[in-house]
Structure formats: structure tokens, C-alpha cells
Design a protein around this motif. Sequence first.
Motif, PDB file in Angstrom:
ATOM      1  N   LYS A 137       0.827  -1.198   0.000  1.00  0.00           N
ATOM      2  CA  LYS A 137       0.000   0.000   0.000  1.00  0.00           C
ATOM      3  C   LYS A 137       0.868   1.257   0.000  1.00  0.00           C
ATOM      4  O   LYS A 137       0.488   2.286  -0.572  1.00  0.00           O
ATOM      5  CB  LYS A 137      -0.930  -0.004   1.214  1.00  0.00           C
ATOM      6  N   THR A 138       2.030   1.168   0.631  1.00  0.00           N
ATOM      7  CA  THR A 138       2.945   2.316   0.658  1.00  0.00           C
ATOM      8  C   THR A 138       3.401   2.679  -0.744  1.00  0.00           C
ATOM      9  O   THR A 138       3.382   3.850  -1.139  1.00  0.00           O
ATOM     10  CB  THR A 138       4.172   1.996   1.537  1.00  0.00           C
ATOM     11  N   PHE A 139       3.798   1.680  -1.514  1.00  0.00           N
ATOM     12  CA  PHE A 139       4.257   1.915  -2.885  1.00  0.00           C
ATOM     13  C   PHE A 139       3.100   2.400  -3.754  1.00  0.00           C
ATOM     14  O   PHE A 139       3.250   3.313  -4.575  1.00  0.00           O
ATOM     15  CB  PHE A 139       4.859   0.632  -3.453  1.00  0.00           C
ATOM     16  N   GLU A 140       1.923   1.801  -3.562  1.00  0.00           N
ATOM     17  CA  GLU A 140       0.736   2.216  -4.317  1.00  0.00           C
ATOM     18  C   GLU A 140       0.411   3.687  -4.042  1.00  0.00           C
ATOM     19  O   GLU A 140       0.104   4.455  -4.970  1.00  0.00           O
ATOM     20  CB  GLU A 140      -0.455   1.340  -3.935  1.00  0.00           C
ATOM     21  N   SER A 141       0.474   4.085  -2.778  1.00  0.00           N
ATOM     22  CA  SER A 141       0.162   5.469  -2.418  1.00  0.00           C
ATOM     23  C   SER A 141       1.151   6.437  -3.059  1.00  0.00           C
ATOM     24  O   SER A 141       0.768   7.519  -3.519  1.00  0.00           O
ATOM     25  CB  SER A 141       0.188   5.621  -0.894  1.00  0.00           C
ATOM     26  N   LEU A 142       2.424   6.049  -3.107  1.00  0.00           N
ATOM     27  CA  LEU A 142       3.430   6.902  -3.742  1.00  0.00           C
ATOM     28  C   LEU A 142       3.148   7.035  -5.238  1.00  0.00           C
ATOM     29  O   LEU A 142       3.196   8.142  -5.794  1.00  0.00           O
ATOM     30  CB  LEU A 142       4.828   6.321  -3.506  1.00  0.00           C
ATOM     31  N   LEU A 143       2.839   5.925  -5.894  1.00  0.00           N
ATOM     32  CA  LEU A 143       2.525   5.986  -7.328  1.00  0.00           C
ATOM     33  C   LEU A 143       1.326   6.891  -7.595  1.00  0.00           C
ATOM     34  O   LEU A 143       1.307   7.664  -8.557  1.00  0.00           O
ATOM     35  CB  LEU A 143       2.242   4.581  -7.869  1.00  0.00           C
ATOM     36  N   ARG A 144       0.329   6.798  -6.724  1.00  0.00           N
ATOM     37  CA  ARG A 144      -0.871   7.617  -6.910  1.00  0.00           C
ATOM     38  C   ARG A 144      -0.538   9.110  -6.766  1.00  0.00           C
ATOM     39  O   ARG A 144      -1.026   9.946  -7.540  1.00  0.00           O
ATOM     40  CB  ARG A 144      -1.942   7.209  -5.907  1.00  0.00           C
ATOM     41  N   SER A 145       0.296   9.447  -5.790  1.00  0.00           N
ATOM     42  CA  SER A 145       0.687  10.849  -5.611  1.00  0.00           C
ATOM     43  C   SER A 145       1.463  11.364  -6.810  1.00  0.00           C
ATOM     44  O   SER A 145       1.282  12.506  -7.240  1.00  0.00           O
ATOM     45  CB  SER A 145       1.526  10.999  -4.332  1.00  0.00           C
ATOM     46  N   ILE A 146       2.345  10.518  -7.346  1.00  0.00           N
ATOM     47  CA  ILE A 146       3.115  10.898  -8.531  1.00  0.00           C
ATOM     48  C   ILE A 146       2.173  11.156  -9.705  1.00  0.00           C
ATOM     49  O   ILE A 146       2.293  12.167 -10.419  1.00  0.00           O
ATOM     50  CB  ILE A 146       4.135   9.795  -8.878  1.00  0.00           C
ATOM     51  N   LYS A 147       1.234  10.264  -9.899  1.00  0.00           N
ATOM     52  CA  LYS A 147       0.280  10.404 -10.995  1.00  0.00           C
ATOM     53  C   LYS A 147      -0.561  11.665 -10.828  1.00  0.00           C
ATOM     54  O   LYS A 147      -0.724  12.450 -11.772  1.00  0.00           O
ATOM     55  CB  LYS A 147      -0.637   9.181 -11.051  1.00  0.00           C
TER      56      LYS A 147
END
Length: 289
Positions: free
Chosen positions: A127-137
Motif C-alpha cells: 500500500k505504501t508503494f501504491e500510495s506513492l505511485l498515486r501521488s506521482i500520478k
Amino acid sequence: MSIVLLGCLLLSFIISGCSLEWESQNETTIAPGSVDSESKLRVIFLDVGQGASQLLISPTGQTMLIDAGNNDREEQMVEYLEQYGVDRLDIVIGTHPDADHIGGLDAVINTVDVGKIYMPKVQANTKTFESLLRSIKNKGLKVTTAKAGLQLDWDEQVDVTMIAPVVNGLDNNNMSAVIKVTYGDTSFLLTGDASSASEKEMIGSGVDLQADVLLVGHHGSKSSTTLSFLNQVNPEYAVIQVGDNSYGHPKETILERLRKKNIEVYRNDLQGTVEITSDGLDYQVTTER
């Protein structure tokens, strides 16, 4: 998060055009802003507990953030940026997907303007990596692959070179982005969680590893800072980013190895935030406590 969900998230990145592009020391009490930063490079090893984060401010005021501690340090990371007067990060580097390095990056990206972001070609089903990807997007950013040989365009007075990962396919820690920062006659080697396999690859690549200041790999774990690597770097100062932990970090084996080479060691768990300022010739070391 399921592998299917992660795949969908990455696919949405591609569709949206925001794809990941996989291609004499003076010790005092620190007071942010009190050190004269004119014509100086500031490398600030932020105290984020058992995690890692380095904030760099160049002689011309350019900024760089490498990692941002764990998920529970999000608010603290935003406060640190406010404390140091940072409302834009020209470069952000997530060394590798471990939560204690990228956990606070999503909050940082959500809060301030970001120029470029670099991450190695390795993913995590978290979930940590997913949240980072979402913020980048959501910020409309693209990720440039962190790999050996990259010269980062940051400040024309400062050379910033990425010297690892040298090869692909290693585990998360050994895929850590490793950055060498050189200003005048002074230099810093910032290693993330790079372990012995990556250290061996760096030595084998023939790159100049010598640096005056070493960020000790993987919080002082015995899996990093091999004697052969330490001999190549041959630092005067070492910083260990570590907090209360159940791993026994930093390991006594590593501390003794540093002592035998008469390296001055600074630790976040003992001294809080550590700032090392360079004028291109000499260093000033300040600590929070």
C-alpha cells in the motif's frame, strides 16, 4: 494490495501519460537557518527514527530530497520542509521501495512543487508503494529510472552522479539508488540500503567511490559497509540514520569497523538531525542534540 490492482494502477499511469520511465569540524546545536548557507552546500540527515531521509540545499538554493522516512513520519517530513523554508524540491529520489525510505514521500509530493523524480526499476506490492505511485500520478509527474551513470542536472557548482544500481535484477536493498555529491574538494556518498552485492558491483564498475562523508548503508546493518567497500570510500565522517529498532542496528561489527579506521560517526538516534555544511574546502558539522 493484489498484483492485479497494482497492474491496473501501473496501466493507468501509462494511459494517463504519467508512466514510470523504466530506462575542521565545529559541533554546535542546530538551528535551521542559522548556518550561513551563502556559497555552501548543506546536506541534512533528517531524524526520522528507524528510517532514512536526506535534504540537500545547494549553494544557489536548489533543493533535493532523498527518501522521506516511514509512513508514520509523513507529518514530520512536511514540517521539516517548512522548517527549512522549502516549498519546492527540484529533485526527489526514492532510493528503493522499502517503507522506511519512501513512506513519507507521498505526503511530500502532495505538499510541495516537485521538479524531477528518480526511482530504481523495482516495484513493491504494498500500500505504501501504491500510495506513492498515486501521488506521482496526481501531480502529473514522470519517474526517471535511477541507475548508475546518470548525471543529475541540479546546480552547476555541484556534481551529482548516480553510481548504483549498476545491474538490474537484485533484491530491493541492492537496487538502491546510490548518489555521490561533489562540491569543490568535498564529497558525500549517500547509499540508501545498498548491501554487499551492490557494493561489489560498484567496486567492479571502476567508479571513484572515495568520499569524505559516507551515509552508512542499511542503517548500520552487517549486510552493508563491507571492509572492501569502506576501504574504497575511505571517509572521514560517517552518518548512521537509525532509530529505536528490533534489528540491533547499528551492528557492533560495523561500529568497530568504523572505529578501526578512525572515522567520526554521527547517529540520528543519539544526536538527532545531523547537518554537514561544506564550503567546497572544509566542513561544519551541527547536531540537534
